[in-house]
Design a protein around this motif. Sequence first.
Motif: not given
Lengths: 204, 204
Positions: B24, B104, B111-112
């Motif tokens: 992340r 985040r 994030a991914l």
Amino acid sequence: MPLSAEHKERTRARILAAAGRVFRRQGYAATAVDAVMAEAGLTRGGFYAHFPSKEALFAEVLAHDHGLIRMLAARRARSSAGWRRQTRRILGDWLAPDHLGPVREGCSFAALTADAARGGPEVRRAWGLAFERLVGELLRTPATDVDQALAMASSERRALAAQLAANAIGMLVVAAAGEDGLLRTAQAVTRAAVLEQIDRLLAS
Amino acid sequence: MPLSAEHKERTRARILAAAGRVFRRQGYAATAVDAVMAEAGLTRGGFYAHFPSKEALFAEVLAHDHGLIRMLAARRARSSAGWRRQTRRILGDWLAPDHLGPVREGCSFAALTADAARGGPEVRRAWGLAFERLVGELLRTPATDVDQALAMASSERRALAAQLAANAIGMLVVAAAGEDGLLRTAQAVTRAAVLEQIDRLLAS
DNA sequence: TTTTTGGTATGATAGCCATCATATGAAAAG
DNA sequence: CTTTTCATATGATGGCTATCATACCAAAAA
């Protein structure tokens, strides 16, 4: 004197366009400078005569290589009805479910926003300026240019346009990760919502 | 016999959690296996005794490491009013403008998702299943579990929940790329819209 | 205590990457 | 035609990466 200066400029533009394609396809971190140059029909030798680093190239791509902005900037209608129709068509095509592949290949906002978020200050600034220009294009009318549109809009209208842009980009980012029907229908719903929002935005 | 089997399981879980954090923070492509193991307090030696490859580890992270799903799954209210209040609080915190950094860092969806879109079939399937579970959690009521909620919902309600989820995730992805006020206000507008949508979704 | 077992560390391999140094060659200016 | 100039190609470097092979060493069983 050696080759003409415009030749260098053309080569630079070719590298830039190639970088956009490869970055969008593979992502920034997974792309090698060699791959960019190969896509441009060159070898790695000349790269650093055009760009100081791979990250600077990325920032340049984020600053200039946005098909969506180009299409919005090319609108030519005089009447506000025609203007609205053109805008709807551009956004509608952009969010069309069956265009996801090509959009992902061609649209830097959809393909590179997450990569930009992990970049350095230069990269993030370039992305931010491009996003602002996109918002300006959404607020623009036949009578105003991008900067005027941004300067004249109320903060409320600016927020609405930014929300519209973020929703659309976000939808494409998410839809690119899954291929199930759930996301396809969600994309259709978002598309309809975006078209409604742009109508409201351009009606006032 | 050597160390207990549960010790191996605990180590595996530690690697998984460490991988989530590092992925992340830095992104999948930019993260080395060594960095994951170091974050877990180990060295690269044992990695392949737990996971067959870096990409398999990524798929595992996408399958299980979602704080948002965990929080939604932990709702315990009996009355539908309390249920709605809990859900609103979770989503509201998740989209709070000043929580962007921590979100985040902590939320794999934010994030991914873009990294997952470039992964292999295994990775994409894992992301898709997690997204489906998120949609199920949004549709769920005190009386139903995730699978029931998904199976019983009309396709229209499913599409609405998926749109809500995609909008929220997309907003976070986009907001992570820029730090200007434009995006901050857009995030606030989206947050309000999401809370309104979840009310409508849970009211019926 | 001794043996066994397998998780983990260390070291190695093969390949990739960003960047630089040098060589080359084509074209413009004389 | 000759010279100069610089864009580009080739080759090198230092470092990083995924993965594997081997060595070690704790703990469980005897």
